[in-house]
Design a protein around this motif. Sequence first.
Motif, PDB file in Angstrom:
ATOM      1  N   LEU A 225       0.830  -1.209   0.000  1.00 27.00           N
ATOM      2  CA  LEU A 225       0.000   0.000   0.000  1.00 27.00           C
ATOM      3  C   LEU A 225       0.864   1.257   0.000  1.00 27.00           C
ATOM      4  O   LEU A 225       0.595   2.216  -0.743  1.00 27.00           O
ATOM      5  N   GLU A 226       1.887   1.267   0.834  1.00 22.96           N
ATOM      6  CA  GLU A 226       2.749   2.452   0.921  1.00 22.96           C
ATOM      7  C   GLU A 226       3.472   2.712  -0.399  1.00 22.96           C
ATOM      8  O   GLU A 226       3.618   3.867  -0.815  1.00 22.96           O
ATOM      9  N   ASN A 227       3.908   1.653  -1.058  1.00 20.76           N
ATOM     10  CA  ASN A 227       4.598   1.821  -2.341  1.00 20.76           C
ATOM     11  C   ASN A 227       3.661   2.396  -3.412  1.00 20.76           C
ATOM     12  O   ASN A 227       4.071   3.223  -4.235  1.00 20.76           O
ATOM     13  N   HIS A 228       2.397   1.962  -3.386  1.00 20.13           N
ATOM     14  CA  HIS A 228       1.439   2.497  -4.359  1.00 20.13           C
ATOM     15  C   HIS A 228       1.123   3.964  -4.067  1.00 20.13           C
ATOM     16  O   HIS A 228       0.946   4.761  -4.995  1.00 20.13           O
ATOM     17  N   MET A 229       1.078   4.315  -2.792  1.00 20.92           N
ATOM     18  CA  MET A 229       0.817   5.719  -2.468  1.00 20.92           C
ATOM     19  C   MET A 229       2.021   6.600  -2.825  1.00 20.92           C
ATOM     20  O   MET A 229       1.853   7.734  -3.273  1.00 20.92           O
ATOM     21  N   LYS A 230       3.216   6.065  -2.667  1.00 18.17           N
ATOM     22  CA  LYS A 230       4.411   6.805  -3.094  1.00 18.17           C
ATOM     23  C   LYS A 230       4.394   7.024  -4.602  1.00 18.17           C
ATOM     24  O   LYS A 230       4.791   8.089  -5.095  1.00 18.17           O
ATOM     25  N   LEU A 231       3.952   6.024  -5.342  1.00 18.34           N
ATOM     26  CA  LEU A 231       3.837   6.158  -6.791  1.00 18.34           C
ATOM     27  C   LEU A 231       2.880   7.287  -7.164  1.00 18.34           C
ATOM     28  O   LEU A 231       3.182   8.116  -8.044  1.00 18.34           O
ATOM     29  N   ILE A 232       1.752   7.344  -6.476  1.00 16.35           N
ATOM     30  CA  ILE A 232       0.773   8.394  -6.758  1.00 16.35           C
ATOM     31  C   ILE A 232       1.341   9.768  -6.422  1.00 16.35           C
ATOM     32  O   ILE A 232       1.170  10.736  -7.183  1.00 16.35           O
ATOM     33  N   ILE A 233       2.079   9.873  -5.311  1.00 10.93           N
ATOM     34  CA  ILE A 233       2.694  11.149  -4.929  1.00 10.93           C
ATOM     35  C   ILE A 233       3.702  11.595  -5.984  1.00 10.93           C
ATOM     36  O   ILE A 233       3.781  12.785  -6.343  1.00 10.93           O
ATOM     37  N   GLU A 234       4.473  10.634  -6.509  1.00 11.31           N
ATOM     38  CA  GLU A 234       5.455  10.968  -7.548  1.00 11.31           C
ATOM     39  C   GLU A 234       4.777  11.504  -8.802  1.00 11.31           C
ATOM     40  O   GLU A 234       5.320  12.363  -9.506  1.00 11.31           O
ATOM     41  N   ILE A 235       3.582  10.997  -9.086  1.00 12.20           N
ATOM     42  CA  ILE A 235       2.858  11.406 -10.295  1.00 12.20           C
ATOM     43  C   ILE A 235       2.235  12.792 -10.135  1.00 12.20           C
ATOM     44  O   ILE A 235       2.268  13.616 -11.049  1.00 12.20           O
TER      45      ILE A 235
END
Length: 301
Positions: A225-235
């Motif tokens: 979950l944290e990795n997916h949220m980091k991906l969204i933040i990067e976008i």
Amino acid sequence: MKIYNIKGNTYYFETKFAYMPFYKINENEIIMLDSGSYDMDEKVIKELISQYKFIVKAVICTHAHIDHVGNNSWLKEKYNTEIIMPEYESMTCNSMHNIRAYRLPSITKRMEKRLETNISMTDRKISDKDKFVEVCERKFEIVQLYGHTHYHIGIITPDDVFYIGDSLMGRDELNDTKIVYIDDIAIDLETKEKLRRIKCDKYILAHKGIYDDINQIIDDNIDYLENHMKLIIEIIKKPMTMSEILQKIFKKLDISNNVSTYILAEKMIKPYIYYLIDNGVVKIEVIDNSLKYNFNKHNAI
């Protein structure tokens, strides 16, 4: 087809995408925990029942998603199977209108056709206050595991085997799944920590895994979950519409971009974005008459 013993009278069999637990009352009568997806699991279930001459006395459903209730109707018709489900979850299964209202307001008529197997009537409803449900004189403990859906439950069999349903995903599924569906990320994270405190002899996940200890798989799920949220933040580094965000996520995760996939993936991705908004990491605003999302530098993780 083979069945596998977990402990005592608690067994499971495997389909392409799931482990499906059941409890043997005797050599011929069983209680299923979820009934699987009609278009993916129905043939396997019928072969299993025929081979072992099983009669399905009841299905206790963890939640109302199509891959967990999809065989309720024909089991009810053939065996007069008792369908037992969390009260709120059961509302979704009453009609296509309720499926639209509670789950997928944007579905097309073509998508409705597949979801017809989701429709079934519940014989007995589990309230959010219930701690146990008795079926065929066997007592199953009910554990509220909200998050994946709002009233998702876990089930502990009389053998102290804990069926966690979709509250955790197995390692292979975490590696292979583009994005895991969760209704409420904040509540789901609380549920994952709650699971650490529940001690049972065995744990079984719907998609897929059997464990003596689940602490590491809980960590793996939280990391996912944290990795997916980091991906969204990067976008989201500048004001973007939801469509623009989805386009970039689809590309990053290599998600095919057809109408059905887009509609479903949009519903799956939005809870991650809303979690970031609730925690001040992403802000939402109207710019040039468009709803846009932007990274909130003052509240960066």
